[in-house]
Design an enzyme around this catalytic site. Sequence first.
Site, PDB file in Angstrom:
ATOM      1  CE  LYS A   1      -1.817   1.635   4.102  1.00  0.00           C
ATOM      2  NZ  LYS A   1      -1.600   2.760   4.034  1.00  0.00           N
ATOM      3  CG  ASN A   2       1.979   3.493   3.799  1.00  0.00           C
ATOM      4  OD1 ASN A   2       0.810   3.040   2.809  1.00  0.00           O
ATOM      5  ND2 ASN A   2       2.396   2.506   4.726  1.00  0.00           N
ATOM      6  NE  ARG A  56       0.616  12.968   5.880  1.00  0.00           N
ATOM      7  CZ  ARG A  56       0.712  13.919   7.157  1.00  0.00           C
ATOM      8  NH1 ARG A  56      -0.228  14.706   6.931  1.00  0.00           N
ATOM      9  NH2 ARG A  56       2.346  14.025   7.150  1.00  0.00           N
ATOM     10  CB  CYS A  80      -4.571   6.668  11.110  1.00  0.00           C
ATOM     11  SG  CYS A  80      -4.532   4.714   9.972  1.00  0.00           S
ATOM     12  NE  ARG A 123       0.264  10.624   9.426  1.00  0.00           N
ATOM     13  CZ  ARG A 123      -0.068   9.360   9.044  1.00  0.00           C
ATOM     14  NH1 ARG A 123      -1.427   9.166   8.815  1.00  0.00           N
ATOM     15  NH2 ARG A 123       0.573   8.681   7.802  1.00  0.00           N
ATOM     16  N   PRO A 124       1.546  17.021  10.802  1.00  0.00           N
ATOM     17  CG  PRO A 124       2.984  17.877  11.652  1.00  0.00           C
ATOM     18  CD  PRO A 124       1.853  16.979  11.697  1.00  0.00           C
ATOM     19  CG  ASP A 174       6.229  21.008   9.864  1.00  0.00           C
ATOM     20  OD1 ASP A 174       5.851  19.744   9.913  1.00  0.00           O
ATOM     21  OD2 ASP A 174       7.173  20.838   9.987  1.00  0.00           O
ATOM     22  CG  LEU A 175       8.797  17.970   8.252  1.00  0.00           C
ATOM     23  CD1 LEU A 175       9.432  16.918   8.698  1.00  0.00           C
ATOM     24  CD2 LEU A 175      10.195  19.299   8.584  1.00  0.00           C
ATOM     25  CG  ASP A 198       3.510   2.130   9.465  1.00  0.00           C
ATOM     26  OD1 ASP A 198       2.810   3.025  10.058  1.00  0.00           O
ATOM     27  OD2 ASP A 198       3.509   2.009   8.296  1.00  0.00           O
ATOM     28  NE  ARG A 251      -6.589   4.527   5.492  1.00  0.00           N
ATOM     29  CZ  ARG A 251      -6.592   4.482   6.602  1.00  0.00           C
ATOM     30  NH1 ARG A 251      -6.092   4.662   7.714  1.00  0.00           N
ATOM     31  NH2 ARG A 251      -4.741   5.030   5.508  1.00  0.00           N
TER      32      ARG A 251
END
Length: 419
Positions: A22-23, A93, A117, A122-123, A125-126, A307, A399
Site C-alpha cells: 500500500k505505502n 493522508r 488514520c 500529522r503536519p 510543514d516539512l 506500523d 484501507r
Amino acid sequence: MSELLIYGGKPLIGSVKVSGAKNSVLKLMAASLLTKEPCILKNVPNLIDVQKMLSLLTDLGTEAKWIAPGSLYLCTPNGLNYYGSERLMREMRASILILGPLLARAKKAHVYYPGGCAIGPRPIDLHLKALEALGAKVEQEQGGVLFLQANGGLRGNRIYFDFPSVGATENLMMAAVFAKGRTTIENAAKEPEIVELQKFLNNLGANIHGAGTDTIVIEGVKELKGAEYTVVSDRIEAGTFLLAGAITQGTVKVYGARADHNEALLYKLQEAGCKIDIGPSYVEVKGSKHIEPLRIRTMPYPGFPTDLQPLITALLTLAEGTSLVTETVFPDRFKYTHELTRLGAKICIEGECAIVKGVAKLKGAKVEAFDLRGGAALVIAALAASGESRVSQLEHLDRGYEKFSEKIASLGAIVERQN
Ligand code: EPZ
C-alpha cells in the site's frame, strides 16, 4: 459497520502470500501524474486507499482502468487539472503526495490538508518548507486550503530535513524531477518505499540516486516517458502475518515476505523466542509457548517500524514478564491498547511508552478498531484469545489489507465477516 467475528485460541498453520505494498503503490500512482505517457502498475492491491487515490487521479485528468487483476493502467495526457478533491484529500493522508507531481508538471497545485488514520498530529510543514526551498510560493488559505505555484518552474536546491519524513522525501523527489539543476535531500527517509519510488521514476526517465541512504540527489530532466512496474510486496502485511503466527503459537510461511525489509522485526521475533526460517521467496515463523518480554523503540527505517508497533505489542501481552514499547514516530499510536485490555491484556501508557505486563491468557471480547494497524493488532490478539471476539469498524483494515479475513481463514482461523 463491518465486524469480524473470531473464534480464537487456535494456532495458525500454513502459508499465505502478501500483496503489493500500500505505502509504495500510492506513491507510484501519484508519480504517474508526472508523465503524459501510459504507466502500467502490476501487483496492485485492491484496497480502499488505492480506490481513493484512483478517484483523486481521475479527477485530475488521469485515464485509469484495471486491465487485468492487479494490473492498473494510468495515463494523464495534457490538460492536467491542478485542483485536488477536498473530500478525497481529507479522507486519506497519502493524498498529499499529489502535491509534488502537480507542482512539477502543472506548476501549480490547489490542495487541502490531508486526513488519514487517527494516530496523532500529522503536519505537512516539512513538505511545504522543502517545496518552498525549490522556489514554490505557498499560500495557506482558510479552511485548510493550500495553493502552491512555481511560475517559472522549480529550481534545484539543497534541502535538509529535521526529521526523515517518508512523505516529505517522496513529495520532494517527485517535485524535483523537472527542477533546473540538482536537488540534494539530506537526512532523507530510507524506507524501502523510497527506493521503489526512485526505481519507478528512473524507469520513467528521471535521474535520481541515493535512495535508501541519508542523501538523495535528483538531477532535473526535461520530460518523462511511460513504464511498466511491479509493486514490491508489503513489508507491513508480511510482518502482520508473521506476528499472527507468533501470537497464536502457530507456524506460518509468508510468501513474498522480504527478510531484508523486515530485519528489525525478525531480530525481535527471535529475541522473543520464535524460530525464523528465511527461504528464497518466503519467511517462516514458528511461534513459541514461552514469549520473552522485549524492549521495543519505534524508529525511522531501518529501525523498528511504527506500523508494526501495535502488532508486536499484541504479542507482548502474552510474554512471560514486562515489556516496554516506546513510540517515537506517532505519539498517539496507543489508542488500541485500551481495547486490548478488554481482551485481558495488562497495559499501562506513560507518555510515549507502553508498559506491557504479560498475562497467561487473553479472553474473547467485543473490541473496536480505531485505525488500520491498531485494528490489525486487535484481530491477531483475538485470534490468540480463547472464545469468541468481535472486532468492529473493520473498514479501517480494508484501507490497508487486501482480503485480510480470507487470508487468515486460509491459515485455519475461524472467522466470519459480517457487513
Ligand atoms: C508514512 O506516513 C506511511 N504512510 C505511514 O503508514 C507510516 O507510519 C509512516 O510513513 C512512518 O513510517 C504512507 O506511506 C501512506 P512521515 P507519512 O512523514 O509519510 C512527522 C500505515 O499504517 N512529520 O514519515 O505521513 C509526523 O507527524 C501508515 O500504513 C512532521 O512533523 O509519515 C510523524 O511524527 C500510517 N512534518 C513523523 O514525522 C511533516 O511535514 C513521521 O511522518 C511530515 C511529517
